[in-house]
Write a protein that holds these residues in place. Structure first.
Motif, PDB file in Angstrom:
ATOM      1  N   ALA A 278      31.373  19.044  11.794  1.00  0.00           N
ATOM      2  CA  ALA A 278      31.128  18.454  10.356  1.00  0.00           C
ATOM      3  C   ALA A 278      31.122  17.116  10.412  1.00  0.00           C
ATOM      4  O   ALA A 278      30.237  16.582   9.346  1.00  0.00           O
ATOM      5  CB  ALA A 278      32.469  19.078   9.702  1.00  0.00           C
ATOM      6  N   ARG A 279      31.689  16.364  11.283  1.00  0.00           N
ATOM      7  CA  ARG A 279      31.761  14.952  11.172  1.00  0.00           C
ATOM      8  C   ARG A 279      30.473  14.561  11.710  1.00  0.00           C
ATOM      9  O   ARG A 279      29.801  13.499  11.406  1.00  0.00           O
ATOM     10  CB  ARG A 279      33.075  14.261  11.916  1.00  0.00           C
ATOM     11  CG  ARG A 279      34.260  14.763  11.293  1.00  0.00           C
ATOM     12  CD  ARG A 279      35.317  14.055  12.114  1.00  0.00           C
ATOM     13  NE  ARG A 279      35.420  12.672  12.424  1.00  0.00           N
ATOM     14  CZ  ARG A 279      36.189  12.071  13.123  1.00  0.00           C
ATOM     15  NH1 ARG A 279      37.377  12.629  13.721  1.00  0.00           N
ATOM     16  NH2 ARG A 279      36.274  10.789  13.242  1.00  0.00           N
TER      17      ARG A 279
ATOM     18  N   ALA B  62      27.861  14.875   8.894  1.00  0.00           N
ATOM     19  CA  ALA B  62      28.062  13.940   7.860  1.00  0.00           C
ATOM     20  C   ALA B  62      27.540  12.632   8.542  1.00  0.00           C
ATOM     21  O   ALA B  62      26.576  12.004   7.611  1.00  0.00           O
ATOM     22  CB  ALA B  62      29.657  13.766   7.501  1.00  0.00           C
TER      23      ALA B  62
ATOM     24  N   THR C  87      33.571   8.459  15.534  1.00  0.00           N
ATOM     25  CA  THR C  87      34.281   7.398  14.746  1.00  0.00           C
ATOM     26  C   THR C  87      33.351   5.863  15.177  1.00  0.00           C
ATOM     27  O   THR C  87      33.297   5.109  14.054  1.00  0.00           O
ATOM     28  CB  THR C  87      35.712   7.376  15.194  1.00  0.00           C
ATOM     29  OG1 THR C  87      36.060   8.549  15.154  1.00  0.00           O
ATOM     30  CG2 THR C  87      36.530   6.482  14.497  1.00  0.00           C
TER      31      THR C  87
ATOM     32  N   GLY D 277      30.325   7.788   1.307  1.00  0.00           N
ATOM     33  CA  GLY D 277      31.044   8.755   1.515  1.00  0.00           C
ATOM     34  C   GLY D 277      30.823   9.608   2.708  1.00  0.00           C
ATOM     35  O   GLY D 277      31.844  10.318   3.357  1.00  0.00           O
ATOM     36  N   LEU D 278      29.867   9.748   3.160  1.00  0.00           N
ATOM     37  CA  LEU D 278      29.217  10.594   4.209  1.00  0.00           C
ATOM     38  C   LEU D 278      29.838   9.869   5.477  1.00  0.00           C
ATOM     39  O   LEU D 278      30.411  10.440   6.676  1.00  0.00           O
ATOM     40  CB  LEU D 278      27.946  10.693   4.511  1.00  0.00           C
ATOM     41  CG  LEU D 278      27.304  11.734   3.597  1.00  0.00           C
ATOM     42  CD1 LEU D 278      25.841  11.610   3.481  1.00  0.00           C
ATOM     43  CD2 LEU D 278      27.591  13.174   3.865  1.00  0.00           C
TER      44      LEU D 278
ATOM     45  N   ASP E 112      32.688   7.893   5.565  1.00  0.00           N
ATOM     46  CA  ASP E 112      34.056   8.236   5.470  1.00  0.00           C
ATOM     47  C   ASP E 112      34.359   9.408   6.063  1.00  0.00           C
ATOM     48  O   ASP E 112      35.178   9.387   6.944  1.00  0.00           O
ATOM     49  CB  ASP E 112      34.650   7.976   4.015  1.00  0.00           C
ATOM     50  CG  ASP E 112      34.569   6.639   3.432  1.00  0.00           C
ATOM     51  OD1 ASP E 112      34.415   5.507   4.112  1.00  0.00           O
ATOM     52  OD2 ASP E 112      34.698   6.456   2.116  1.00  0.00           O
ATOM     53  N   THR E 113      33.591  10.210   5.845  1.00  0.00           N
ATOM     54  CA  THR E 113      33.946  11.683   6.249  1.00  0.00           C
ATOM     55  C   THR E 113      33.484  11.688   7.965  1.00  0.00           C
ATOM     56  O   THR E 113      34.269  11.965   8.524  1.00  0.00           O
ATOM     57  CB  THR E 113      32.747  12.838   5.648  1.00  0.00           C
ATOM     58  OG1 THR E 113      33.053  12.807   4.423  1.00  0.00           O
ATOM     59  CG2 THR E 113      32.883  14.203   6.258  1.00  0.00           C
TER      60      THR E 113
ATOM     61  N   GLY F 200      36.263  10.183   9.854  1.00  0.00           N
ATOM     62  CA  GLY F 200      37.640  11.327   9.751  1.00  0.00           C
ATOM     63  C   GLY F 200      38.761  10.495   8.837  1.00  0.00           C
ATOM     64  O   GLY F 200      40.089  10.651   9.101  1.00  0.00           O
TER      65      GLY F 200
END
Length: 535
Positions: free
Chosen positions: A60-61, A64, A311, A528-529, A531-532, A535
């Motif tokens: 999911a990350r 994103a 990250t 926002g993406l 940030d997702t 994590g």
């Protein structure tokens, strides 16, 4: 015994081998577990990847991160975007294998007995021991639970050298190790270069490196100089098993373990646990299995590497977005509407309309096109305020998306050309003024008659009083008529002003506000993406 609860070498490898390897290893141990094997070889791709929470969350990350790249386009740093896209490709390939398996590699020199230890830990007689190992540099693997085939493909383990540990006969006895991939590597000190190449390739992929040494060669320089010293600082990802302690008198074992610990400290690995064990007698093996279970319960190296990579990529990209979007007030049209209205002569037109309605005979001018310099100035001032909180690439995107100064000027001119500038005097005011004139004239006539009566000696009569009343009514009608006319003038001026400003505001909304708001919304989604993804 203490076994690291988290593991992983610092050397990051984002890709892996696709095929198998060849070669051999020498293993001098002749001990091994008793009983027949309970596992079965795992055929290539026989089972699908077991997708766990780590894989789902990291996928999911990564999704994103990729969506942020697609949404941002060229508005993020090109180098950071290129690196992030490469990372997405690598991460998708790795996540397709799942990151929920824990890879533990048994490494050691000739005669250390690591293959016998492999058999003892797995409870199977699968790994080749003794004189058979020198003929091959192939890696043997045991997988607890389903889903290991793709990972072993990635690690390059041949299908015929894989075995799945758990079966229906085990019940839940092997459940603590479910997800473990145990590798028996070739001897690192083999005279065959291919053997060391296999070891060097697979060591960085392991969550935990278990170095198996024996009482005779634990101080071997090939191990300490060739491997351990280069891994200084990675204490939490390693374990040393002093195997074959059954060959040493019990009174000497503690001193032997202390000497191994001393050598590790000199190598820069003071916190690496040293476990005394015997593949022949099973001494220390239950504790070793319990320690491996704790490692399996933690996060895998693949999961940690994937998280670190996604990250890092997201954080680098986040340097290209602002911490917040412009406030709604920054996109307000009031300032630019006022500036363009003034430049178009709107105020002079409305004043002339008001004067004409009041009946002053003023010629009403037409609304003139806005001068290009005024349009450029007003547009530039508005854009500076609207993009003040956006990074330069995003501000440039706004400037590219909105209408040019020339287009804005044309659109304003077309819009103002449709504004109706007409003088419509108040009928009510005209009637009142006319009535005031009639009443005034009548009052003068009647008043004149009343004055004649006074001259004739009749004194103040009703005729004179009537004349006064008529004159008072005439004055009242005149005052009311002027008030009605003034009100009509204000309403006519306001109509022209409001219609003109509304026309300019509609153009500003379509040409400036809507494109800018779209870029701001894209910036918000990208932020926002990211940030997702972080994590």
């Amino acid at each position: 015994m203490s076994v690291p609860t988290s593991a992983g070498a610092d050397t990051v490898s984002t890709g892996g081998p696709a095929g198998g390897s060849t070669g051999g290893s020498t293993d001098g141990s002749t001990g091994g577990p008793t009983g027949e094997p309970t596992g079965t070889p795992v055929p290539d791709a026989a089972v699908s990847v077991t997708v766990g929470e780590e894989t789902v969350a990291l996928s999911a990350r990564v999704a994103a991160l990729e969506s942020a790249l697609d949404e941002a386009g060229e508005r993020l740093d090109p180098d950071a975007s290129a690196d992030a896209r490469a990372a997405v490709t690598r991460l998708r390939e790795r996540l397709a294998l799942g990151v929920d398996h824990t890879v533990v590699a048994l490494a050691g020199g000739t005669g250390s007995g690591k293959s016998s230890l492999f058999n003892r830990v797995s409870g199977l007689r699968f790994a080749e021991v003794g004189v058979r190992r020198p003929t091959s540099s192939q890696v043997t693997a045991c997988v607890w639970g389903p889903g290991g085939a793709p990972v072993l493909d990635w690690l390059g383990v041949q299908p015929e050298l894989r075995i799945q540990r758990e079966s229906v006969l085990d019940g839940e006895s092997e459940a603590p190790l479910r997800g473990l991939v145990l590798l028996d590597l070739p001897d690192h000190d083999s005279v065959e270069p291919a053997h060391r190449e296999v070891v060097d390739r697979l060591l960085p992929q392991a969550d935990l490196l278990v170095w198996v040494v024996d009482p005779q060669k634990y101080a071997d320089e090939a191990l300490h100089a060739g491997y351990l010293r280069s891994l200084a600082g990675q204490d939490t990802s390693m374990l040393v098993v002093l195997n074959q302690v059954d060959t040493v008198r019990e009174g000497e074992r503690a001193a032997l373990v202390a000497d191994v610990t001393r050598l590790l400290a000199e190598d820069g690995l003071p916190d690496v646990p040293v476990v005394a064990a015997s593949a022949a007698t099973d001494e220390g093996v239950p504790d070793l299995r319990a320690g491996l279970a704790r490692v399996v319960a933690g996060r895998s190296l693949a999961a940690r590497r994937a998280e670190q990579e996604v990250t890092a990529a997201a954080r680098r990209l986040a340097e290209g977005v602002a911490g917040h979007e412009p406030a709604p007030a920054a996109l307000a049209t009031g300032p630019i509407v006022a500036a363009l209205a003034e430049a178009s002569g709107m105020d002079a037109v409305t004043d002339a309309v008001a004067a004409a309605v009041r009946g002053r005979g003023v010629r009403v001018p037409q609304i003139v096109p806005v001068h290009p310099d005024a349009v450029r100035l007003a547009r530039g001032s508005w854009l500076a305020g609207a993009t003040a909180d956006l990074p330069e690439r995003w501000a440039a995107s706004v400037r590219e998306r909105v209408a040019s100064a020339d287009a804005l000027g044309r659109h304003v001119g077309y819009a103002l050309g449709d504004v109706t500038v007409a003088v419509r005097r108040s009928r009510a005011a005209a009637v009142l003024v006319a009535l005031a004139a009639v009443l005034g004239l009548a009052g003068l006539v009647v008043g004149g008659l009343g004055a004649g009566e006074i001259v004739g000696g009749a004194g103040v009569t009703g005729t004179l009083r009537l004349g006064g009343v008529l004159l008072a009514l005439a004055l009242a009608c005149l005052l009311v008529g002027r008030a009605v006319r003034a009100r009509a003038a204000r309403r006519a001026a306001a109509r022209v002003r409001d219609e003109g400003r509304a026309a300019i505001e509609e153009v500003a909304r379509q040409d400036l506000v809507e494109p800018t708001a779209a870029v701001v919304a894209e910036h918000r989604r990208v932020r926002g993406l990211l940030d997702t993804a972080r994590g």
